[in-house]
Design a protein around this motif. Structure first.
Motif, PDB file in Angstrom:
ATOM      1  N   LEU A   1       0.669  -1.170  -0.136  1.00 49.99           N
ATOM      2  CA  LEU A   1       0.057   0.078   0.156  1.00 49.99           C
ATOM      3  C   LEU A   1       0.677   1.306   0.102  1.00 49.99           C
ATOM      4  O   LEU A   1       0.306   2.419  -0.558  1.00 49.99           O
ATOM      5  CB  LEU A   1      -1.077   0.018   1.297  1.00 49.99           C
ATOM      6  CG  LEU A   1      -2.085  -1.055   1.402  1.00 49.99           C
ATOM      7  CD1 LEU A   1      -2.880  -0.888   2.732  1.00 49.99           C
ATOM      8  CD2 LEU A   1      -2.931  -0.453   0.130  1.00 49.99           C
ATOM      9  N   ILE A   2       2.014   1.409   0.671  1.00 44.48           N
ATOM     10  CA  ILE A   2       2.901   2.461   0.961  1.00 44.48           C
ATOM     11  C   ILE A   2       3.667   2.583  -0.481  1.00 44.48           C
ATOM     12  O   ILE A   2       4.377   3.606  -0.406  1.00 44.48           O
ATOM     13  CB  ILE A   2       3.695   2.661   1.976  1.00 44.48           C
ATOM     14  CG1 ILE A   2       4.570   1.268   2.301  1.00 44.48           C
ATOM     15  CG2 ILE A   2       2.538   2.406   3.359  1.00 44.48           C
ATOM     16  CD1 ILE A   2       5.303   1.294   3.420  1.00 44.48           C
TER      17      ILE A   2
ATOM     18  N   ARG B   1      -6.292   2.364  -7.395  1.00 50.81           N
ATOM     19  CA  ARG B   1      -7.128   3.532  -8.102  1.00 50.81           C
ATOM     20  C   ARG B   1      -6.586   4.669  -7.089  1.00 50.81           C
ATOM     21  O   ARG B   1      -6.087   4.745  -6.274  1.00 50.81           O
ATOM     22  CB  ARG B   1      -8.423   3.273  -8.310  1.00 50.81           C
ATOM     23  CG  ARG B   1      -9.307   3.072  -6.713  1.00 50.81           C
ATOM     24  CD  ARG B   1     -10.460   2.784  -7.072  1.00 50.81           C
ATOM     25  NE  ARG B   1     -10.930   2.494  -5.629  1.00 50.81           N
ATOM     26  CZ  ARG B   1     -11.540   3.405  -4.727  1.00 50.81           C
ATOM     27  NH1 ARG B   1     -11.804   4.715  -5.144  1.00 50.81           N
ATOM     28  NH2 ARG B   1     -11.862   3.193  -3.612  1.00 50.81           N
ATOM     29  N   ALA B   2      -6.776   5.947  -7.777  1.00 49.29           N
ATOM     30  CA  ALA B   2      -6.317   7.161  -7.101  1.00 49.29           C
ATOM     31  C   ALA B   2      -7.383   7.200  -5.851  1.00 49.29           C
ATOM     32  O   ALA B   2      -8.754   7.002  -6.034  1.00 49.29           O
ATOM     33  CB  ALA B   2      -6.876   8.470  -8.162  1.00 49.29           C
ATOM     34  N   GLY B   3      -7.091   7.794  -4.787  1.00 49.78           N
ATOM     35  CA  GLY B   3      -7.810   8.171  -3.708  1.00 49.78           C
ATOM     36  C   GLY B   3      -8.099   6.587  -2.861  1.00 49.78           C
ATOM     37  O   GLY B   3      -9.213   6.850  -2.182  1.00 49.78           O
ATOM     38  N   ALA B   4      -7.354   5.803  -3.141  1.00 50.22           N
ATOM     39  CA  ALA B   4      -7.925   4.519  -2.443  1.00 50.22           C
ATOM     40  C   ALA B   4      -7.183   4.105  -1.035  1.00 50.22           C
ATOM     41  O   ALA B   4      -7.475   3.304  -0.355  1.00 50.22           O
ATOM     42  CB  ALA B   4      -7.554   3.411  -3.438  1.00 50.22           C
ATOM     43  N   ILE B   5      -6.435   5.068  -0.699  1.00 45.28           N
ATOM     44  CA  ILE B   5      -5.770   4.910   0.829  1.00 45.28           C
ATOM     45  C   ILE B   5      -5.675   6.253   1.601  1.00 45.28           C
ATOM     46  O   ILE B   5      -5.637   7.514   0.912  1.00 45.28           O
ATOM     47  CB  ILE B   5      -4.223   4.356   0.318  1.00 45.28           C
ATOM     48  CG1 ILE B   5      -3.572   4.352   1.656  1.00 45.28           C
ATOM     49  CG2 ILE B   5      -3.661   5.535  -0.557  1.00 45.28           C
ATOM     50  CD1 ILE B   5      -2.218   3.634   1.531  1.00 45.28           C
TER      51      ILE B   5
ATOM     52  N   MET C   1      11.452  -0.334   5.534  1.00 48.08           N
ATOM     53  CA  MET C   1      10.573   0.485   4.647  1.00 48.08           C
ATOM     54  C   MET C   1       9.169   1.055   5.382  1.00 48.08           C
ATOM     55  O   MET C   1       8.853   2.055   5.318  1.00 48.08           O
ATOM     56  CB  MET C   1      10.049  -0.588   3.402  1.00 48.08           C
ATOM     57  CG  MET C   1       9.375   0.273   2.311  1.00 48.08           C
ATOM     58  SD  MET C   1       9.036  -0.682   0.905  1.00 48.08           S
ATOM     59  CE  MET C   1       8.049  -1.995   1.274  1.00 48.08           C
ATOM     60  N   CYS C   2       8.546  -0.089   6.074  1.00 49.89           N
ATOM     61  CA  CYS C   2       7.204   0.436   6.761  1.00 49.89           C
ATOM     62  C   CYS C   2       7.793   1.586   8.094  1.00 49.89           C
ATOM     63  O   CYS C   2       7.147   2.352   8.305  1.00 49.89           O
ATOM     64  CB  CYS C   2       6.504  -0.572   7.299  1.00 49.89           C
ATOM     65  SG  CYS C   2       5.805  -1.910   6.390  1.00 49.89           S
ATOM     66  N   GLN C   3       9.011   1.139   8.551  1.00 47.61           N
ATOM     67  CA  GLN C   3       9.467   1.946   9.636  1.00 47.61           C
ATOM     68  C   GLN C   3       9.598   3.406   9.096  1.00 47.61           C
ATOM     69  O   GLN C   3       9.252   4.450   9.657  1.00 47.61           O
ATOM     70  CB  GLN C   3      10.603   1.330  10.311  1.00 47.61           C
ATOM     71  CG  GLN C   3      11.336   2.402  11.670  1.00 47.61           C
ATOM     72  CD  GLN C   3      12.313   1.763  12.204  1.00 47.61           C
ATOM     73  OE1 GLN C   3      13.144   1.182  11.517  1.00 47.61           O
ATOM     74  NE2 GLN C   3      12.444   1.995  13.556  1.00 47.61           N
ATOM     75  N   SER C   4      10.478   3.409   7.890  1.00 51.09           N
ATOM     76  CA  SER C   4      10.552   4.635   7.479  1.00 51.09           C
ATOM     77  C   SER C   4       9.391   5.336   6.960  1.00 51.09           C
ATOM     78  O   SER C   4       9.234   6.594   7.070  1.00 51.09           O
ATOM     79  CB  SER C   4      11.565   4.489   5.813  1.00 51.09           C
ATOM     80  OG  SER C   4      11.866   5.821   5.211  1.00 51.09           O
TER      81      SER C   4
END
Length: 281
Positions: A51-52, A116-120, A167-170
């Motif tokens: 997701l990120i 898609r745009a705006g999904a998070i 990666m998640c920590q950053s």
């Protein structure tokens, strides 16, 4: 997988027939008026990692590090493929027959989640914050409302319940910094648009939590001065200076020292500081 009623995605600023993902707090997946929480720490971490980095292929080696750190299982390659397969099926199940699940793509360079745009919610937060900053000078009231909408998306520390690989920590640290910057901008506008007394208690609280953020000290000093509490404004400076000297061996910045002198001199310009954060005082 826990399921309960939740705020409708349209109320979060997202419309459409797909899934909506929330990472500004515990990981949640919204499908219409239903919210789902992912079970299994590895599934949560895998989904969050994708997701990120929406649309960007993540190499298998990166995902190994996020899921297992320095101690991957002996069959980590097969284990990753199994987790990807399971996540792909889970997303399709959550979407159901009436919604579109994002595609979890397998590439030669790794895996990618086609969002898609705006999904998070993190993307929505950044979009609202950017729009707010664009209109801070000419439409401060609108900027204040947009900042409020952005902050309303937060439900706690970002990426909660997710294994903190590199990666998640950053990303969590970056989101926390962005959140704090928006809080500061909101407090600044609130101080300009309303009675500064209304923001003093929050500025005191934030200054105690983040003692090294001189911008918070600056705003607290100015709010106290504008409220007719000049002595308290000077004390706020002295307390901040004492912390810096005793704990870091540093003096306050030149900007903060200038503000102190302006307060001591009761400079009339302090009552008419600009609406843009960081404007010359």
């Amino acid at each position: 997988m826990d399921v309960s009623s939740a705020t409708h995605p349209e109320q979060l600023g997202v419309q459409g027939s797909g899934l909506f993902f929330r990472v500004l707090g515990p990981l949640e997946v919204h499908a219409g008026d239903r919210v789902h929480t992912m079970t299994g720490s590895l599934q949560r971490t895998l989904l969050t990692s994708l997701l990120i980095s929406p649309g960007q292929p993540l190499a298998a080696e990166q995902l190994y590090g996020e899921l297992w750190g320095e101690n991957p299982p002996p069959t980590f390659e097969n284990s990753l493929q199994a987790h990807v397969y399971r996540l792909r099926r889970t997303l399709q199940k959550l979407a159901g027959p009436n919604r579109t699940a994002p595609e979890l793509l397998t590439r030669s360079s790794g895996y990618a989640l086609d969002l898609r745009a705006g999904a998070i919610d993190a993307e929505t937060f950044r979009g609202l914050s950017s729009r707010a900053r664009e209109c801070m000078r000419r439409e401060p009231e609108r900027a204040y409302r947009l900042f409020g909408e952005a902050l309303s998306l937060w439900r706690g520390e970002p990426l909660q319940g997710v294994a903190q690989g590199p990666m998640c920590q950053s990303m969590a640290l970056a989101l926390e910094e962005e959140h704090l910057a928006v809080v500061e901008d909101t407090l600044w506008l609130g101080m300009q648009l309303a009675d500064p007394v209304h923001t003093i208690s929050e500025l005191k609280r934030m200054s105690s939590i983040h003692p090294w953020r001189e911008r918070l000290t600056e705003m607290l000093m100015l709010a106290l001065y504008r409220a007719g509490r000049q002595a308290e404004a000077v004390e706020a400076y002295n307390s901040a200076r004492l912390r810096l000297v005793n704990e870091l061996g540093l003096e306050p910045s030149a900007k903060l020292r200038r503000l102190l002198q302006d307060i001591l001199n009761q400079d009339p310009a302090l009552d008419f500081a600009g609406l843009v954060p960081g404007a010359a005082l």
